[in-house]
Design a protein around this motif. Sequence first.
Motif, PDB file in Angstrom:
ATOM      1  N   ASP A  23       0.843  -1.198   0.000  1.00 60.36           N
ATOM      2  CA  ASP A  23       0.000   0.000   0.000  1.00 60.36           C
ATOM      3  C   ASP A  23       0.879   1.249   0.000  1.00 60.36           C
ATOM      4  OD1 ASP A  23      -2.343  -1.492   0.141  1.00 60.36           O
ATOM      5  OD2 ASP A  23      -2.284  -1.562   2.331  1.00 60.36           O
ATOM      6  N   ALA A  24       0.288   2.347  -0.455  1.00 63.82           N
ATOM      7  CA  ALA A  24       1.003   3.621  -0.434  1.00 63.82           C
ATOM      8  C   ALA A  24       1.065   4.131   1.002  1.00 63.82           C
ATOM      9  CB  ALA A  24       0.286   4.626  -1.319  1.00 63.82           C
ATOM     10  N   LEU A  25       2.255   4.479   1.453  1.00 65.33           N
ATOM     11  CA  LEU A  25       2.444   5.040   2.791  1.00 65.33           C
ATOM     12  C   LEU A  25       3.138   6.381   2.650  1.00 65.33           C
ATOM     13  CD1 LEU A  25       3.874   1.898   4.653  1.00 65.33           C
ATOM     14  CD2 LEU A  25       1.483   2.595   4.462  1.00 65.33           C
ATOM     15  N   LEU A  26       2.617   7.388   3.332  1.00 66.95           N
ATOM     16  CA  LEU A  26       3.287   8.692   3.294  1.00 66.95           C
ATOM     17  C   LEU A  26       3.019   9.460   4.577  1.00 66.95           C
ATOM     18  CD1 LEU A  26       1.008  11.093   2.525  1.00 66.95           C
ATOM     19  CD2 LEU A  26       1.124   9.965   0.330  1.00 66.95           C
ATOM     20  N   ILE A  27       3.944  10.357   4.868  1.00 64.98           N
ATOM     21  CA  ILE A  27       3.842  11.206   6.053  1.00 64.98           C
ATOM     22  C   ILE A  27       3.913  12.658   5.605  1.00 64.98           C
ATOM     23  CG2 ILE A  27       4.928  11.866   8.228  1.00 64.98           C
ATOM     24  CD1 ILE A  27       6.125   9.046   8.345  1.00 64.98           C
ATOM     25  N   ASN A  39       8.186   3.314  -1.426  1.00 60.87           N
ATOM     26  CA  ASN A  39       8.367   3.026  -2.849  1.00 60.87           C
ATOM     27  C   ASN A  39       7.046   2.817  -3.578  1.00 60.87           C
ATOM     28  OD1 ASN A  39      11.182   3.223  -3.040  1.00 60.87           O
ATOM     29  ND2 ASN A  39      11.444   1.148  -2.208  1.00 60.87           N
ATOM     30  N   THR A  40       6.067   2.220  -2.893  1.00 61.27           N
ATOM     31  CA  THR A  40       4.762   1.996  -3.519  1.00 61.27           C
ATOM     32  C   THR A  40       4.110   3.324  -3.881  1.00 61.27           C
ATOM     33  OG1 THR A  40       4.441  -0.057  -2.269  1.00 61.27           O
ATOM     34  CG2 THR A  40       2.487   0.941  -3.254  1.00 61.27           C
ATOM     35  N   THR A  41       4.217   4.311  -3.001  1.00 64.26           N
ATOM     36  CA  THR A  41       3.669   5.642  -3.276  1.00 64.26           C
ATOM     37  C   THR A  41       4.336   6.243  -4.506  1.00 64.26           C
ATOM     38  OG1 THR A  41       3.294   5.997  -0.914  1.00 64.26           O
ATOM     39  CG2 THR A  41       3.236   7.937  -2.326  1.00 64.26           C
ATOM     40  N   ALA A  42       5.662   6.146  -4.563  1.00 65.95           N
ATOM     41  CA  ALA A  42       6.400   6.678  -5.711  1.00 65.95           C
ATOM     42  C   ALA A  42       5.951   6.004  -7.005  1.00 65.95           C
ATOM     43  CB  ALA A  42       7.898   6.476  -5.490  1.00 65.95           C
ATOM     44  N   ARG A  43       5.728   4.695  -6.931  1.00 59.38           N
ATOM     45  CA  ARG A  43       5.293   3.963  -8.135  1.00 59.38           C
ATOM     46  C   ARG A  43       3.896   4.395  -8.577  1.00 59.38           C
ATOM     47  NH1 ARG A  43       2.031  -0.043  -8.488  1.00 59.38           N
ATOM     48  NH2 ARG A  43       2.163  -0.531  -6.264  1.00 59.38           N
ATOM     49  N   ILE A  44       2.982   4.515  -7.629  1.00 57.59           N
ATOM     50  CA  ILE A  44       1.605   4.905  -7.956  1.00 57.59           C
ATOM     51  C   ILE A  44       1.560   6.295  -8.601  1.00 57.59           C
ATOM     52  CG2 ILE A  44      -0.637   5.540  -6.962  1.00 57.59           C
ATOM     53  CD1 ILE A  44      -0.312   3.296  -4.959  1.00 57.59           C
ATOM     54  N   PHE A  45       2.364   7.214  -8.075  1.00 58.80           N
ATOM     55  CA  PHE A  45       2.348   8.586  -8.592  1.00 58.80           C
ATOM     56  C   PHE A  45       3.279   8.768  -9.778  1.00 58.80           C
ATOM     57  CE2 PHE A  45       0.552   9.279  -4.398  1.00 58.80           C
ATOM     58  CZ  PHE A  45      -0.413  10.241  -4.640  1.00 58.80           C
ATOM     59  N   GLY A  46       4.068   7.754 -10.063  1.00 55.84           N
ATOM     60  CA  GLY A  46       4.978   7.847 -11.199  1.00 55.84           C
ATOM     61  C   GLY A  46       6.082   8.854 -10.984  1.00 55.84           C
ATOM     62  N   LEU A  60      -1.146  16.528  -5.241  1.00 55.25           N
ATOM     63  CA  LEU A  60      -0.983  15.248  -5.935  1.00 55.25           C
ATOM     64  C   LEU A  60      -2.276  14.746  -6.564  1.00 55.25           C
ATOM     65  CD1 LEU A  60       1.165  13.328  -3.278  1.00 55.25           C
ATOM     66  CD2 LEU A  60       1.964  14.619  -5.263  1.00 55.25           C
ATOM     67  N   PHE A  61      -3.389  15.436  -6.294  1.00 51.92           N
ATOM     68  CA  PHE A  61      -4.689  14.879  -6.673  1.00 51.92           C
ATOM     69  C   PHE A  61      -5.477  15.831  -7.577  1.00 51.92           C
ATOM     70  CE2 PHE A  61      -3.396  13.410  -2.478  1.00 51.92           C
ATOM     71  CZ  PHE A  61      -3.286  12.050  -2.719  1.00 51.92           C
ATOM     72  N   SER A  62      -6.427  15.235  -8.311  1.00 55.83           N
ATOM     73  CA  SER A  62      -7.222  16.017  -9.260  1.00 55.83           C
ATOM     74  C   SER A  62      -8.183  16.959  -8.554  1.00 55.83           C
ATOM     75  CB  SER A  62      -8.013  15.075 -10.181  1.00 55.83           C
ATOM     76  OG  SER A  62      -8.903  14.262  -9.427  1.00 55.83           O
ATOM     77  N   ASP A  63      -8.503  16.654  -7.295  1.00 60.73           N
ATOM     78  CA  ASP A  63      -9.401  17.511  -6.520  1.00 60.73           C
ATOM     79  C   ASP A  63      -8.664  17.957  -5.249  1.00 60.73           C
ATOM     80  OD1 ASP A  63     -11.399  18.777  -5.136  1.00 60.73           O
ATOM     81  OD2 ASP A  63     -12.900  17.199  -5.396  1.00 60.73           O
ATOM     82  N   GLU A  88      -4.526  11.975 -11.303  1.00 63.55           N
ATOM     83  CA  GLU A  88      -4.609  12.113 -12.749  1.00 63.55           C
ATOM     84  C   GLU A  88      -3.332  11.598 -13.407  1.00 63.55           C
ATOM     85  OE1 GLU A  88      -5.499  16.165 -13.633  1.00 63.55           O
ATOM     86  OE2 GLU A  88      -7.659  15.882 -13.391  1.00 63.55           O
ATOM     87  N   THR A  89      -3.534  10.783 -14.461  1.00 62.98           N
ATOM     88  CA  THR A  89      -2.385  10.218 -15.173  1.00 62.98           C
ATOM     89  C   THR A  89      -2.241  10.793 -16.582  1.00 62.98           C
ATOM     90  OG1 THR A  89      -3.756   8.371 -15.961  1.00 62.98           O
ATOM     91  CG2 THR A  89      -2.543   8.050 -13.889  1.00 62.98           C
TER      92      THR A  89
END
Length: 285
Positions: A23-27, A39-46, A60-63, A88-89
Motif C-alpha cells: 500500500d502507499a504510505l506517506l507522512i 516506494n509503492t507511493t512513488a510507483r503509484i504517482f509515477g 498530488l490529486f485532481s481535486d 490524474e495520469t
Amino acid sequence: MNKTIQDSPLLFLEKELRLISQDALLIFDTKGIIVDVNNTTARIFGEKRGELKGTPFIDLFSDPVKANNAVEQVFDTGEVKDCELVIETGDENDTIVAFNISLYKDQTGKVTGAFATGYDITRHKREVLELHHLQHYNRGLIETSIDPLVTFDQEGIILDVNEATVHATGRGREELIETPFADYFIDPDKAYKGAMLTFETGEVRDYELVMKAKDGTETVVSYNASVYKDQAGKVVGAFAAARDITERKEAEHEIQNLQHYNRELIEVSLDPLVTFDQEGIILDV
C-alpha cells in the motif's frame, strides 16, 4: 536518534527493517507538506521519492479541495477513513486511491504531522461501475417485455419481477420479492411443481397456470422457464416468462361448445344426414 529514522522513517522501515508495504504510505507535516513516502507511493504517482518529498499533499490529486479537507479533518478529529482521491495520469486510466489518515507524533507525544495509508481501488471502482451498468442494462431488458417476467431461487422464492408482473398481480415489487412464486396462482401446488421441474430438467415449456391477482382477477398464463447460472456455471435461479392465453383458452372452449352443439343438431334428426366437401368426400354423418 538515527538520522535516517528522523528524516526518512519510511525508508528506514523498508531498508533496515525490511517492512515492505504493498500500500502507499506517506507522512506529511502539520502544514500538509510531504515528509516521506514509500516506494509503492512513488510507483503509484509515477515520481521518484525525492521528487515527492517537500511537495504539498493536496497537489498530488485532481481535486485538491477534497484532499485539503481530508488534511484539515485529520488534524481536527484525529483520523480520516476511506477518503477516495483521484490521481490524474493524463489519460483515461486515472488511479483512484482510498486513504486512511491518522495523526503522527514524536517521542514526546507532540503531533508533528499525519500518517496516510492509501490502497489502489481503481479496479474495484471500475468493476462496481460495470456491475451498475450491467444491472441497468438487465433491468432495461426485463422492463421492455410486455409479458410478466419473474426470477426465483431454487426454493421458489421470488428474486425479481418486472412492471408487467406488478400489473398482472396487482402487487408492488416490494410485496412480491422474497415471497413464494407459487402463492400467486389458483393451484399453488402445481405452480411449485413447475418451478421445481425447471431445476430438475433445466427448462419448462408451455406450463399452464391460472394467476390470481390481488383483486381476485384470474388470468390463464402459459409459462416458459429456464435456469440461469453464475460465472462458475453454478445454477443460482430460474427465469420465467408468462404469456396471457386467457383469450385463446376461451376461444378453444367456445369452439368445443360449438362442435358439441353441431353434433347434437346432427344426432337429433330422424333422417340420415351427411356432410361432404366440394369433391364429394364425406366429412360427417
